[in-house]
Design a protein around this motif. Structure first.
Motif, PDB file in Angstrom:
ATOM      1  N   ILE A  24       4.792  16.230   0.893  1.00  9.90           N
ATOM      2  CA  ILE A  24       4.289  17.564   0.564  1.00  9.90           C
ATOM      3  C   ILE A  24       2.769  17.470   0.568  1.00  9.90           C
ATOM      4  N   TRP A  25       2.135  18.181   1.479  1.00  4.86           N
ATOM      5  CA  TRP A  25       0.699  18.016   1.696  1.00  4.86           C
ATOM      6  C   TRP A  25      -0.104  18.907   0.742  1.00  4.86           C
ATOM      7  N   ASN A  26      -0.023  18.573  -0.543  1.00  2.00           N
ATOM      8  CA  ASN A  26      -0.817  19.316  -1.523  1.00  2.00           C
ATOM      9  C   ASN A  26      -2.000  18.462  -1.972  1.00  2.00           C
ATOM     10  N   LYS A  27      -2.842  19.049  -2.827  1.00  4.28           N
ATOM     11  CA  LYS A  27      -4.060  18.362  -3.255  1.00  4.28           C
ATOM     12  C   LYS A  27      -3.757  17.067  -3.994  1.00  4.28           C
ATOM     13  N   LYS A  28      -2.716  17.086  -4.817  1.00  3.45           N
ATOM     14  CA  LYS A  28      -2.340  15.888  -5.579  1.00  3.45           C
ATOM     15  C   LYS A  28      -1.962  14.746  -4.636  1.00  3.45           C
ATOM     16  N   THR A  29      -1.154  15.053  -3.610  1.00  5.94           N
ATOM     17  CA  THR A  29      -0.737  14.027  -2.648  1.00  5.94           C
ATOM     18  C   THR A  29      -1.933  13.483  -1.879  1.00  5.94           C
ATOM     19  N   ILE A  30      -2.806  14.375  -1.422  1.00 10.64           N
ATOM     20  CA  ILE A  30      -3.972  13.952  -0.643  1.00 10.64           C
ATOM     21  C   ILE A  30      -4.915  13.089  -1.485  1.00 10.64           C
ATOM     22  N   ASN A  31      -5.091  13.435  -2.760  1.00 10.54           N
ATOM     23  CA  ASN A  31      -5.921  12.616  -3.646  1.00 10.54           C
ATOM     24  C   ASN A  31      -5.319  11.228  -3.841  1.00 10.54           C
ATOM     25  N   LYS A  32      -3.993  11.175  -3.941  1.00  6.81           N
ATOM     26  CA  LYS A  32      -3.318   9.879  -4.091  1.00  6.81           C
ATOM     27  C   LYS A  32      -3.495   9.044  -2.827  1.00  6.81           C
ATOM     28  N   ILE A  33      -3.326   9.676  -1.668  1.00  8.45           N
ATOM     29  CA  ILE A  33      -3.515   8.984  -0.396  1.00  8.45           C
ATOM     30  C   ILE A  33      -4.948   8.467  -0.281  1.00  8.45           C
ATOM     31  N   ASP A  34      -5.905   9.283  -0.690  1.00  8.33           N
ATOM     32  CA  ASP A  34      -7.309   8.898  -0.623  1.00  8.33           C
ATOM     33  C   ASP A  34      -7.586   7.656  -1.471  1.00  8.33           C
ATOM     34  N   VAL A  90       0.857  -1.173   0.000  1.00 12.72           N
ATOM     35  CA  VAL A  90       0.000   0.000   0.000  1.00 12.72           C
ATOM     36  C   VAL A  90       0.897   1.228   0.000  1.00 12.72           C
ATOM     37  N   SER A  91       0.664   2.115  -0.936  1.00  9.00           N
ATOM     38  CA  SER A  91       1.543   3.293  -1.083  1.00  9.00           C
ATOM     39  C   SER A  91       1.080   4.454  -0.206  1.00  9.00           C
ATOM     40  N   LEU A  92       1.116   4.217   1.104  1.00  9.29           N
ATOM     41  CA  LEU A  92       0.825   5.276   2.059  1.00  9.29           C
ATOM     42  C   LEU A  92       2.126   5.682   2.741  1.00  9.29           C
ATOM     43  N   PRO A  93       2.306   6.952   3.042  1.00 10.45           N
ATOM     44  CA  PRO A  93       3.519   7.382   3.738  1.00 10.45           C
ATOM     45  C   PRO A  93       3.647   6.661   5.076  1.00 10.45           C
ATOM     46  N   GLU A  94       4.837   6.126   5.343  1.00  6.57           N
ATOM     47  CA  GLU A  94       5.067   5.389   6.574  1.00  6.57           C
ATOM     48  C   GLU A  94       5.673   6.284   7.643  1.00  6.57           C
ATOM     49  N   GLU A  95       5.540   5.816   8.895  1.00  5.16           N
ATOM     50  CA  GLU A  95       6.243   6.475   9.985  1.00  5.16           C
ATOM     51  C   GLU A  95       7.724   6.118   9.877  1.00  5.16           C
ATOM     52  N   LYS A 154      -8.389   1.439  -1.639  1.00  6.33           N
ATOM     53  CA  LYS A 154      -7.902   0.088  -1.942  1.00  6.33           C
ATOM     54  C   LYS A 154      -7.686  -0.699  -0.654  1.00  6.33           C
ATOM     55  N   LEU A 155      -7.064  -0.036   0.320  1.00  2.24           N
ATOM     56  CA  LEU A 155      -6.771  -0.689   1.589  1.00  2.24           C
ATOM     57  C   LEU A 155      -8.051  -1.093   2.305  1.00  2.24           C
ATOM     58  N   SER A 156      -9.035  -0.211   2.344  1.00  6.37           N
ATOM     59  CA  SER A 156     -10.272  -0.511   3.072  1.00  6.37           C
ATOM     60  C   SER A 156     -11.016  -1.690   2.441  1.00  6.37           C
ATOM     61  N   LYS A 157     -10.970  -1.792   1.117  1.00  9.83           N
ATOM     62  CA  LYS A 157     -11.615  -2.939   0.447  1.00  9.83           C
ATOM     63  C   LYS A 157     -10.918  -4.239   0.824  1.00  9.83           C
ATOM     64  N   LEU A 158      -9.584  -4.209   0.869  1.00 11.51           N
ATOM     65  CA  LEU A 158      -8.826  -5.402   1.257  1.00 11.51           C
ATOM     66  C   LEU A 158      -9.165  -5.822   2.685  1.00 11.51           C
TER      67      LEU A 158
END
Length: 279
Positions: free
Chosen positions: A245-255, A229-234, A260-264
């Motif tokens: 970088i907390w921009n709209k593009k990054t947030i949309n990608k995270i969303d 899962v391509s989420l930023p890790e600690e 995908k993760l929630s379906k799994l």
């Protein structure tokens, strides 16, 4: 007013990821959901001009579709080395503290008050608070200073899911041992076990589930397959973690990754059993 908590048998067991998925799953069910972690240690944060919290809780807030606020992570520790950390309270830098002072002079006084206040605020303003624990609740040398696991679960009247990374080996022993080392008064809060990062046919694990339930009375609620899962890790030992970088593009990608993760997770976890816990 309801609460659910995810604790782990170790660091990196999958707590953050599972909380993220559960935030989206219960948000999709129409509930107002807030994530919460009373105390987090990380040098990677979500930062605005007004406050700074752990980025894990910011990502969980995106999953929950709630506002990102300091209450989601009221205590942030940014390690400096030599047992020193910068301590942030409610998103603001408080002071530099040595680990000894933090444990012996802070956690059970001001630290606990800050955590309780933030938790109470979220519970009053949300249908469901999904709480992430820290490390393991079975660190018996630190239990009297632990304001991130069982004490918080008890304050929130939360049902607890205990997750273990099966890829490391010894997961059944880790679940059993963690349960036994938790203080007796808190054992009743654990309502389900979860195994994470499994490769293979989960049917082979079923005899272990039966024995574990026989010994503890607690059911296995799911086996999550190993996935990417391509989420930023600690930041953690052995991993290279990049700033976000907390921009709209990054947030949309995270969303998108959260979906995908929630379906799994929905496919591999007994969500109906968890729903019954938080009613």
């Amino acid at each position: 007013m309801h609460a659910l908590m995810v604790q782990g048998t170790s660091s990196n067991a999958g707590k953050s990821t599972l909380v993220t998925a559960l935030c989206r799953i219960f948000s999709d069910k129409g509930l107002s959901v807030s994530p919460f972690k009373s105390q987090n240690m990380s040098n990677f944060s979500y930062k605005t001009k007004d406050f700074e919290i752990s980025r894990a809780q910011a990502i969980q807030a995106i999953a929950a579709r709630c506002e990102i606020t300091p209450e989601l992570n009221p205590i942030l520790l940014k390690p400096l080395g030599n047992y020193l950390s910068d301590v942030y309270l409610n998103g603001k830098k408080f002071k530099k503290m040595h680990a000894s002072d933090y444990y012996h002079k802070f956690v059970n006084t001001r630290g606990l008050v800050v955590a309780k206040t933030a938790l109470n605020h979220l519970q009053k303003n949300s249908d469901l608070v999904i709480i992430e624990g820290a490390g393991s609740p079975a660190e018996i040398n630190l239990q009297s200073y632990d304001i991130a696991n069982m004490r918080i679960a008890n304050l929130a009247n939360a049902s607890v899911l205990l997750i273990s990374d099966i890829e490391r080996g010894g997961s059944f022993a880790s679940l059993m041992g963690t349960f036994q080392l938790i203080e007796k008064k808190y054992q009743k809060l654990i309502k389900g076990f979860v195994l994470n990062k499994f490769l293979g046919d989960p049917e082979i694990l079923r005899p272990g589930f039966s024995k574990l339930k026989k010994y503890t009375g607690i059911p296995m609620l799911g086996v999550i397959p190993k996935t990417t899962v391509s989420l930023p890790e600690e930041d953690s030992l052995g991993k290279i973690t990049k700033p976000v970088i907390w921009n709209k593009k990054t947030i949309n990608k995270i969303d998108g990754e959260i979906n995908k993760l929630s379906k799994l997770i929905q496919q591999n976890l007994n969500i109906k059993a968890i729903e019954r816990m938080v009613r």
